[in-house]
Design an enzyme around this catalytic site. Structure first.
Site, mmCIF file in Angstrom:
data_model
loop_
_atom_site.group_PDB
_atom_site.id
_atom_site.type_symbol
_atom_site.label_atom_id
_atom_site.label_comp_id
_atom_site.label_asym_id
_atom_site.label_seq_id
_atom_site.Cartn_x
_atom_site.Cartn_y
_atom_site.Cartn_z
ATOM 1 C CG ASP A 78 -4.366 -83.044 42.342
ATOM 2 O OD1 ASP A 78 -4.795 -82.429 41.355
ATOM 3 O OD2 ASP A 78 -3.187 -83.426 42.445
ATOM 4 C CE LYS A 97 -14.818 -91.981 42.784
ATOM 5 N NZ LYS A 97 -14.145 -92.859 41.853
HETATM 6 C C1 LIG Z 1 -5.327 -79.158 40.602
HETATM 7 S S1 LIG Z 1 -3.692 -78.802 40.173
HETATM 8 C C2 LIG Z 1 -3.523 -77.076 40.579
HETATM 9 C C3 LIG Z 1 -2.340 -76.453 39.931
HETATM 10 C C4 LIG Z 1 -2.112 -74.955 40.239
HETATM 11 N N1 LIG Z 1 -1.763 -74.754 41.631
HETATM 12 C C5 LIG Z 1 -3.316 -74.136 39.874
HETATM 13 O O1 LIG Z 1 -4.010 -73.669 40.793
HETATM 14 O O2 LIG Z 1 -3.553 -73.955 38.662
HETATM 15 C C6 LIG Z 1 -2.742 -79.563 41.502
HETATM 16 C C7 LIG Z 1 -1.274 -79.689 41.151
HETATM 17 O O3 LIG Z 1 -0.569 -80.220 42.282
HETATM 18 C C8 LIG Z 1 0.433 -81.094 41.803
HETATM 19 N N2 LIG Z 1 0.780 -81.997 42.898
HETATM 20 C C9 LIG Z 1 0.067 -83.043 43.385
HETATM 21 N N3 LIG Z 1 0.706 -83.639 44.397
HETATM 22 C C10 LIG Z 1 1.867 -82.953 44.576
HETATM 23 C C11 LIG Z 1 2.968 -83.086 45.455
HETATM 24 N N4 LIG Z 1 2.999 -84.069 46.383
HETATM 25 N N5 LIG Z 1 4.008 -82.219 45.354
HETATM 26 C C12 LIG Z 1 3.977 -81.236 44.424
HETATM 27 N N6 LIG Z 1 2.952 -81.046 43.557
HETATM 28 C C13 LIG Z 1 1.917 -81.901 43.628
HETATM 29 C C14 LIG Z 1 -0.206 -81.778 40.602
HETATM 30 O O4 LIG Z 1 0.739 -82.320 39.706
HETATM 31 C C15 LIG Z 1 -1.016 -80.634 39.993
HETATM 32 O O5 LIG Z 1 -0.276 -79.946 39.008
#
Ligand SMILES: C[S@@+](CC[C@H](N)C(=O)[O-])C[C@H]1O[C@@H](n2cnc3c(N)ncnc32)[C@H](O)[C@@H]1O
Length: 233
Positions: free
Chosen positions: A138, A142
Protein backbone atom coordinates in the site's frame (compact mmCIF):
# COMPACT_ATOMS: atom_id res chain seq x y z
CA UNK A 1 19.66 -11.59 20.64
CA UNK A 2 16.68 -13.28 22.31
CA UNK A 3 13.98 -14.43 19.93
CA UNK A 4 11.37 -12.40 21.74
CA UNK A 5 11.97 -8.80 22.67
CA UNK A 6 9.36 -7.64 25.19
CA UNK A 7 9.77 -3.98 24.11
CA UNK A 8 8.23 -4.77 20.67
CA UNK A 9 4.41 -4.80 20.67
CA UNK A 10 3.05 -8.20 19.62
CA UNK A 11 0.07 -6.63 17.85
CA UNK A 12 1.27 -3.57 15.93
CA UNK A 13 -1.55 -1.41 14.53
CA UNK A 14 -2.53 -2.58 11.07
CA UNK A 15 -3.73 0.06 8.59
CA UNK A 16 -5.91 -1.59 6.00
CA UNK A 17 -8.81 -3.97 5.68
CA UNK A 18 -9.01 -7.53 6.96
CA UNK A 19 -12.57 -8.35 5.85
CA UNK A 20 -14.04 -7.85 2.40
CA UNK A 21 -17.17 -8.84 0.55
CA UNK A 22 -19.00 -12.03 1.50
CA UNK A 23 -17.03 -15.00 0.24
CA UNK A 24 -18.35 -17.64 -2.11
CA UNK A 25 -19.08 -20.99 -0.48
CA UNK A 26 -16.00 -22.82 -1.77
CA UNK A 27 -13.67 -20.06 -0.56
CA UNK A 28 -15.34 -19.92 2.84
CA UNK A 29 -15.01 -23.70 3.11
CA UNK A 30 -11.30 -23.54 2.28
CA UNK A 31 -10.81 -20.95 5.02
CA UNK A 32 -12.49 -23.32 7.46
CA UNK A 33 -10.88 -26.59 6.35
CA UNK A 34 -7.62 -25.99 4.44
CA UNK A 35 -6.29 -22.89 6.20
CA UNK A 36 -6.03 -24.57 9.65
CA UNK A 37 -3.68 -27.16 8.09
CA UNK A 38 -1.37 -24.48 6.69
CA UNK A 39 -1.35 -22.05 9.59
CA UNK A 40 1.82 -20.49 10.91
CA UNK A 41 1.62 -21.19 14.69
CA UNK A 42 -0.75 -18.58 16.09
CA UNK A 43 0.38 -18.81 19.72
CA UNK A 44 2.75 -15.94 20.42
CA UNK A 45 5.85 -18.06 21.03
CA UNK A 46 9.24 -18.33 19.29
CA UNK A 47 9.44 -20.65 16.29
CA UNK A 48 13.00 -21.83 16.76
CA UNK A 49 13.15 -24.02 13.63
CA UNK A 50 10.71 -22.77 10.98
CA UNK A 51 11.75 -25.65 8.67
CA UNK A 52 9.79 -27.89 11.04
CA UNK A 53 6.56 -26.11 10.07
CA UNK A 54 6.51 -28.07 6.82
CA UNK A 55 5.81 -31.73 6.18
CA UNK A 56 9.28 -32.22 4.66
CA UNK A 57 12.66 -30.54 4.93
CA UNK A 58 13.09 -27.78 2.33
CA UNK A 59 16.35 -26.30 1.00
CA UNK A 60 15.51 -22.71 1.96
CA UNK A 61 12.70 -20.49 3.22
CA UNK A 62 11.21 -17.57 1.32
CA UNK A 63 8.75 -15.04 2.76
CA UNK A 64 6.08 -13.01 0.95
CA UNK A 65 4.61 -10.03 2.80
CA UNK A 66 1.18 -8.86 1.59
CA UNK A 67 0.58 -11.58 -1.01
CA UNK A 68 -2.78 -10.09 -2.09
CA UNK A 69 -4.71 -12.71 -4.11
CA UNK A 70 -1.78 -15.14 -3.80
CA UNK A 71 -1.03 -15.33 -7.53
CA UNK A 72 2.68 -14.56 -7.19
CA UNK A 73 3.12 -16.73 -4.09
CA UNK A 74 1.41 -19.73 -5.69
CA UNK A 75 3.49 -19.31 -8.86
CA UNK A 76 6.73 -19.21 -6.86
CA UNK A 77 5.69 -22.22 -4.77
CA UNK A 78 4.78 -24.22 -7.87
CA UNK A 79 7.99 -23.32 -9.68
CA UNK A 80 10.28 -23.80 -6.67
CA UNK A 81 9.15 -27.11 -5.15
CA UNK A 82 12.27 -27.41 -2.95
CA UNK A 83 11.64 -24.08 -1.23
CA UNK A 84 9.33 -23.62 1.76
CA UNK A 85 7.22 -20.45 1.66
CA UNK A 86 5.74 -18.37 4.44
CA UNK A 87 3.03 -16.02 3.18
CA UNK A 88 1.54 -13.19 5.23
CA UNK A 89 -1.70 -11.45 4.27
CA UNK A 90 -4.34 -10.03 6.64
CA UNK A 91 -7.05 -9.54 3.96
CA UNK A 92 -9.35 -12.57 4.19
CA UNK A 93 -10.48 -12.65 0.53
CA UNK A 94 -6.80 -12.61 -0.47
CA UNK A 95 -6.06 -15.57 1.80
CA UNK A 96 -9.04 -17.41 0.31
CA UNK A 97 -7.69 -16.65 -3.18
CA UNK A 98 -4.35 -18.23 -2.28
CA UNK A 99 -6.12 -21.28 -0.82
CA UNK A 100 -7.96 -21.83 -4.12
CA UNK A 101 -4.59 -22.10 -5.86
CA UNK A 102 -3.05 -24.27 -3.13
CA UNK A 103 -5.99 -26.66 -3.51
CA UNK A 104 -5.96 -26.62 -7.33
CA UNK A 105 -2.23 -27.36 -7.56
CA UNK A 106 -1.83 -29.47 -4.41
CA UNK A 107 0.89 -27.16 -3.16
CA UNK A 108 2.60 -28.56 -0.09
CA UNK A 109 5.26 -25.90 0.44
CA UNK A 110 3.23 -22.94 1.74
CA UNK A 111 2.54 -21.90 5.32
CA UNK A 112 0.18 -18.96 5.88
CA UNK A 113 0.07 -16.25 8.51
CA UNK A 114 -3.33 -14.68 7.77
CA UNK A 115 -2.47 -11.44 9.50
CA UNK A 116 0.10 -8.66 9.87
CA UNK A 117 3.58 -9.90 8.89
CA UNK A 118 5.21 -7.85 11.65
CA UNK A 119 3.65 -10.15 14.26
CA UNK A 120 5.90 -13.03 13.23
CA UNK A 121 9.24 -11.28 12.64
CA UNK A 122 10.49 -11.42 16.20
CA UNK A 123 9.33 -15.04 16.57
CA UNK A 124 11.66 -16.27 13.83
CA UNK A 125 15.39 -16.96 14.32
CA UNK A 126 18.25 -14.92 12.89
CA UNK A 127 19.20 -15.57 9.27
CA UNK A 128 16.48 -18.12 8.52
CA UNK A 129 15.12 -16.46 5.35
CA UNK A 130 16.76 -16.51 1.90
CA UNK A 131 14.33 -14.36 -0.06
CA UNK A 132 11.65 -11.81 0.79
CA UNK A 133 8.98 -10.38 -1.53
CA UNK A 134 7.21 -7.10 -0.80
CA UNK A 135 5.28 -6.44 -3.99
CA UNK A 136 3.17 -3.35 -4.53
CA UNK A 137 2.64 -2.60 -0.84
CA UNK A 138 0.00 0.00 0.00
CA UNK A 139 1.62 3.28 -1.10
CA UNK A 140 -0.06 5.61 1.42
CA UNK A 141 0.39 8.58 -0.93
CA UNK A 142 -0.57 11.37 1.51
CA UNK A 143 2.43 12.80 3.31
CA UNK A 144 0.72 12.52 6.70
CA UNK A 145 0.33 8.75 6.05
CA UNK A 146 3.90 8.06 4.91
CA UNK A 147 4.70 6.67 8.35
CA UNK A 148 2.25 3.84 7.61
CA UNK A 149 4.38 2.64 4.67
CA UNK A 150 5.70 -0.85 5.19
CA UNK A 151 9.19 0.21 4.19
CA UNK A 152 10.60 1.83 7.31
CA UNK A 153 13.94 1.49 9.04
CA UNK A 154 12.22 -0.38 11.86
CA UNK A 155 10.82 -3.01 9.48
CA UNK A 156 14.05 -3.21 7.44
CA UNK A 157 15.99 -3.78 10.69
CA UNK A 158 13.66 -6.67 11.49
CA UNK A 159 13.97 -8.14 7.98
CA UNK A 160 17.76 -7.69 7.96
CA UNK A 161 17.96 -9.85 11.08
CA UNK A 162 15.89 -12.59 9.45
CA UNK A 163 17.95 -12.63 6.23
CA UNK A 164 21.24 -14.46 6.00
CA UNK A 165 24.16 -12.86 4.11
CA UNK A 166 23.50 -13.16 0.38
CA UNK A 167 19.72 -13.33 0.85
CA UNK A 168 17.61 -11.19 -1.49
CA UNK A 169 14.74 -8.79 -0.87
CA UNK A 170 12.47 -7.97 -3.82
CA UNK A 171 10.31 -4.86 -3.77
CA UNK A 172 8.00 -3.44 -6.42
CA UNK A 173 5.79 -0.40 -6.72
CA UNK A 174 4.04 1.58 -9.43
CA UNK A 175 4.30 4.76 -7.34
CA UNK A 176 7.52 6.63 -8.14
CA UNK A 177 7.53 8.39 -4.79
CA UNK A 178 7.48 5.02 -2.99
CA UNK A 179 10.31 3.75 -5.23
CA UNK A 180 12.40 6.83 -4.37
CA UNK A 181 11.51 6.44 -0.67
CA UNK A 182 12.57 2.78 -0.67
CA UNK A 183 15.78 3.40 -2.59
CA UNK A 184 16.75 6.24 -0.27
CA UNK A 185 16.18 4.04 2.76
CA UNK A 186 18.11 1.01 1.50
CA UNK A 187 20.96 2.99 -0.03
CA UNK A 188 21.52 4.71 3.32
CA UNK A 189 22.20 1.34 4.95
CA UNK A 190 25.40 -0.64 5.19
CA UNK A 191 23.60 -4.01 5.46
CA UNK A 192 22.04 -4.04 1.96
CA UNK A 193 23.32 -3.47 -1.57
CA UNK A 194 21.05 -2.49 -4.47
CA UNK A 195 21.36 -5.11 -7.23
CA UNK A 196 21.17 -2.81 -10.25
CA UNK A 197 23.81 -1.91 -12.83
CA UNK A 198 21.61 -0.29 -15.46
CA UNK A 199 18.00 0.98 -15.79
CA UNK A 200 16.80 -2.30 -17.31
CA UNK A 201 17.52 -3.91 -13.93
CA UNK A 202 14.72 -1.95 -12.25
CA UNK A 203 12.49 -1.40 -15.29
CA UNK A 204 12.05 -5.05 -16.25
CA UNK A 205 11.11 -7.97 -14.04
CA UNK A 206 13.37 -11.03 -14.19
CA UNK A 207 11.77 -14.16 -15.71
CA UNK A 208 11.35 -15.73 -12.27
CA UNK A 209 9.15 -12.84 -11.11
CA UNK A 210 5.57 -13.02 -12.48
CA UNK A 211 3.29 -9.98 -12.55
CA UNK A 212 0.96 -9.61 -9.58
CA UNK A 213 -2.72 -8.68 -9.76
CA UNK A 214 -1.95 -5.21 -8.47
CA UNK A 215 0.80 -4.74 -11.07
CA UNK A 216 -1.64 -5.64 -13.85
CA UNK A 217 -4.25 -3.23 -12.49
CA UNK A 218 -1.71 -0.41 -12.33
CA UNK A 219 -0.43 -1.15 -15.86
CA UNK A 220 -4.02 -1.08 -17.18
CA UNK A 221 -4.27 2.56 -16.13
CA UNK A 222 -0.80 3.44 -17.44
CA UNK A 223 1.30 3.12 -14.27
CA UNK A 224 4.31 0.93 -14.87
CA UNK A 225 5.83 -1.05 -12.03
CA UNK A 226 9.46 -0.61 -11.00
CA UNK A 227 11.33 -3.57 -9.56
CA UNK A 228 14.02 -3.30 -6.92
CA UNK A 229 16.27 -6.07 -5.64
CA UNK A 230 18.51 -5.74 -2.60
CA UNK A 231 21.19 -8.17 -1.49
CA UNK A 232 21.75 -8.68 2.26
CA UNK A 233 25.44 -8.06 2.93
C1 LIG B 1 -1.74 -3.07 -2.73
S1 LIG B 1 -1.92 -4.68 -2.13
C2 LIG B 1 -0.81 -5.63 -3.15
C3 LIG B 1 -1.09 -7.08 -3.10
C4 LIG B 1 -0.17 -7.98 -3.95
N1 LIG B 1 1.19 -7.98 -3.43
C5 LIG B 1 -0.18 -7.57 -5.39
O1 LIG B 1 0.83 -7.01 -5.86
O2 LIG B 1 -1.21 -7.82 -6.06
C6 LIG B 1 -1.02 -4.65 -0.58
C7 LIG B 1 -1.35 -5.85 0.29
O3 LIG B 1 -0.53 -5.81 1.47
C8 LIG B 1 -1.31 -6.27 2.56
N2 LIG B 1 -0.69 -5.75 3.78
C9 LIG B 1 -0.72 -4.49 4.27
N3 LIG B 1 -0.05 -4.39 5.41
C10 LIG B 1 0.45 -5.63 5.68
C11 LIG B 1 1.22 -6.19 6.73
N4 LIG B 1 1.63 -5.42 7.76
N5 LIG B 1 1.53 -7.51 6.69
C12 LIG B 1 1.11 -8.27 5.66
N6 LIG B 1 0.38 -7.80 4.62
C13 LIG B 1 0.04 -6.50 4.64
C14 LIG B 1 -2.70 -5.73 2.28
O4 LIG B 1 -3.72 -6.44 2.95
C15 LIG B 1 -2.79 -5.87 0.76
O5 LIG B 1 -3.36 -7.11 0.39
Amino acid sequence: MPLQDSSVPTRPKLHGRKKGHRLRKQRQQLLETLLPTLLFPQADAPVSDPYNLFSRRFEALWLEIGFGDGGHLAWQAKNNPDIGFIGCEPYEPGVAGLLMQVAADDLENIIVHPDDARQIFRRLPDGCISRIFILFPDPWPKKKHHKRRFISHENIDALARLMHPGAELRFASDIDDYIRWTLAMFRGRADFAWMADCPRDWQIRPDDWPATKYERKAAAVGRQGKFLRFRRI
